[in-house]
Design an enzyme around this catalytic site. Structure first.
Site, PDB file in Angstrom:
ATOM      1  CE1 TYR A 148      -3.761  10.898 -20.440  1.00 15.48           C
ATOM      2  CE2 TYR A 148      -4.874  12.628 -21.683  1.00 15.48           C
ATOM      3  CZ  TYR A 148      -4.031  11.527 -21.639  1.00 15.48           C
ATOM      4  OH  TYR A 148      -3.456  11.058 -22.797  1.00 15.48           O
ATOM      5  CB  CYS A 149      -3.482   9.733 -15.227  1.00 18.28           C
ATOM      6  SG  CYS A 149      -2.916   8.366 -14.181  1.00 18.28           S
TER       7      CYS A 149
END
Length: 280
Positions: A148-149
């Site tokens: 994620y990110c």
């Protein structure tokens, strides 16, 4: 790395430790704090400042996340899992903050020539490598695309990401921020964000490419090192490493001049957050 080291080697470091403020310390306050510090450090009315912070059961969304086609369904899922959410005022995508995640911010004044964006990232990477130099693991900085990110300065060991770095620049101040997954399961945190995106996209093609998350590429430092680290342990390593870079370190809080600045920046962050969520 020499230029990165020179950034860490400030004449003095003020340390603001907000890692133990508990469940009522809201993440919006943190973003107001970092904007305040950018202003005061950038105007040289305050020294270089390092801030440590922990938030409980919070998902911090990026601006791009507010454009998801079924955002309301994604947010409902987060609430059902016991998380609240905010939209941050800097770049990036959704990340998880909880009591096992230590966040660090380093705030530098912009020099006359300016601080190259990669130099800020390199300084944080160097700091983290030095903090854990006693472990026989190489800490890499490269994008872990299935995390994620994802970003070019994801920190990982053997392909498993444990940290992400971002930057905020304001009024001649540079804030370099990192989240460090210290304890518990990195994969479980990734499952939460994967569930959010699954519900917020529902298979619809979007112009912006959101991450296709594989929870197996994320882990905590405790998992990666095979030893039970705590946020307090990592905080001590952080203080020791900052001290070793040279210069004077001291514990501080916002000054009398910074307090009204914080009230103003915090209000801006709150209003912007409400606006972003209303428009989505």
């Amino acid at each position: 790395m020499n230029e990165a080291l020179s950034l860490l080697s400030q004449a003095q470091w003020r340390i603001i430790d907000q890692s133990g403020l508990g469940v009522h310390f809201d993440a919006l306050q943190s973003f107001g704090m970092d904007d305040t510090l950018c202003n005061s450090v950038g105007s040289k009315t305050a020294p270089a400042t390092a801030r440590a912070w922990v938030h409980h059961q919070t998902v911090v969304l990026g601006i791009q996340d507010t454009k998801l086609p079924f955002l309301a369904d994604g947010l409902k899922y987060l609430e059902e899992q016991g998380y609240h959410f905010i939209v941050r005022n800097s770049g990036g995508l959704a990340v998880v903050l909880d009591e096992g995640v230590l966040n660090l911010t380093l705030v530098f004044p912009e020099a006359e020539k300016g601080i190259d964006i990669n130099r800020g990232y390199e300084a944080m990477w160097l700091l983290i490598k030095r903090m854990f130099a006693d472990f026989p693991h190489e800490i890499e900085a490269r994008e872990i695309s299935a995390s994620y990110c994802p970003g070019s300065y994801d920190l990982s060991i053997n392909g498993k990401k444990f940290a992400g770095i971002s930057q905020r620049r304001l009024r001649n101040g540079v804030a370099v921020q990192i989240y460090l997954c210290v304890t518990d399961s990195g994969a479980k945190r990734a499952e939460l964000i994967k569930g959010f995106y699954d519900r917020a996209t529902q298979g619809v093609q979007t112009k912006f490419k959101y991450p296709d998350i594989n929870p197996e590429v994320m882990a905590s430092l405790s998992e990666l090192f095979g030893t039970q680290l705590s946020v307090s342990d990592v905080m001590l390593r952080f203080l020791k490493t900052i001290k070793e870079t040279g210069g004077h370190i001291y514990s501080g809080q916002l000054t009398v001049e910074e307090t009204p600045l914080f009230a103003d920046y915090y209000q801006r962050v709150v209003e912007r957050n409400e606006k972003m969520l209303q428009e989505s």
